[in-house]
Design an enzyme around this catalytic site. Structure first.
Site, PDB file in Angstrom:
ATOM      1  N   ASP A  77      29.659  40.818  38.460  1.00 21.44           N
ATOM      2  CA  ASP A  77      30.918  40.109  38.234  1.00 21.44           C
ATOM      3  C   ASP A  77      31.133  39.588  36.809  1.00 21.44           C
ATOM      4  O   ASP A  77      30.185  39.342  36.066  1.00 21.44           O
ATOM      5  CB  ASP A  77      30.977  38.884  39.166  1.00 21.44           C
ATOM      6  N   HIS A 224      25.838  38.968  37.602  1.00 24.58           N
ATOM      7  CA  HIS A 224      26.890  38.812  36.585  1.00 24.58           C
ATOM      8  C   HIS A 224      26.517  39.571  35.307  1.00 24.58           C
ATOM      9  O   HIS A 224      25.344  39.602  34.925  1.00 24.58           O
ATOM     10  CB  HIS A 224      27.094  37.327  36.252  1.00 24.58           C
TER      11      HIS A 224
HETATM   12 ZN    ZN Z   1      33.028  35.386  38.890  1.00 27.48          ZN
END
Ligand code: ZN
Length: 256
Positions: A77, A224
């Site tokens: 992400d 991430h």
């Molecule tokens: Zn996020």
């Protein structure tokens, strides 16, 4: 990055609350919820290529893997990011792993070449809103709509016409409205089962241990590739990808 700044502890609470809501809503385990998600998913559409029209999908939050019981969904992400995304793409290629990239609209707009590389490598795109407001569920429907649809357009333009196949609300801040809107655009709402907490930089060992401990919770893992120094995430993936393979898992995509 400013949008992730001081609010991270609060982010954790929001995530926890969101997960709690998911569990309460199903009234059962995450795995049970997955069975339901699969059941109410419409027939799988062919991979949406360039210019493919949006076909509505289920508005239920997906967790299960298209690969079934031994499938694992790597989700990454907040990017794309010039420094970290290429490193993750290299690692994924090295281990023959496919992943789902939940992109922030402005990041996709800023780095269209990276978006195209992600698509060319066979990974899938996911709409992660325009500005990553983890309180967007408290805002108006007009605001939510703009956040989701503008990001969809930004990502699709950056990719050269390949549409995002999922929508993941920042911090899990879904609403029934936002889930339905995303689903109407062919973007399946996407949850997660294992939050690696890589964003808090707990150490590579801790990230690896979290995945190994919590994998029984379900197949969708959250990482991430932006928002700060992601060295620990890269190193954790370098250990986890071969480990997952050795455990007999196959890398897949979340159900739609
Ligand atoms: Zn996020």
């Amino acid at each position: 990055m400013a949008r992730h700044g001081g609010g991270r502890g609060w982010y954790g609470k929001v995530v926890g609350a969101a997960l709690g809501v998911m569990l309460l809503a199903t009234g059962a385990s995450v795995w049970t919820a997955q069975a339901g998600d699969t059941d109410d998913a419409p027939p799988k559409a062919s991979a949406p290529g360039k210019g493919a029209a949006a076909k509505p999908v289920s508005a239920a939050i997906a967790h299960a893997s298209e690969q079934g019981k031994r499938g694992v969904n790597i989700t990454i992400d907040d990017g794309p990011d010039l420094k970290w995304t290429p490193q993750m793409l290299d690692l994924l290629r090295q281990y023959g792993a496919k992943a789902t990239f939940c992109m922030v609209g402005t990041q996709a707009q800023a780095h269209p070449d990276l978006v195209k590389k992600v698509v060319a490598a066979g990974h899938r795109l996911c709409d992660h809103s325009v500005s990553h407001n983890t309180a967007m569920d408290k805002d108006s429907q007009a605001y939510q709509s703009k956040q989701i649809l503008d990001a969809e357009r930004m990502i699709t333009k950056a990719s050269g016409g390949v549409r995002p196949m999922y929508y993941r609300a920042p911090g899990g801040a879904f609403t029934p409205y936002s889930r339905k809107l995303a689903a109407s655009r062919g973007m399946r709402p996407l949850g997660w089962n294992v939050d690696t907490k890589d964003f808090e930089r707990p150490g590579t060992d801790a990230i690896v241990a979290t995945v190994q401990r919590e994998l029984p919770n379900g197949p969708t893992l959250l990482f991430h590739d932006a928002g700060g120094d992601r060295t620990q995430t890269v190193e954790a993936l370098r250990r986890l990808l071969p480990w997952l393979k050795a455990q007999g898992y196959t890398f897949g995509f979340p159900v739609r």
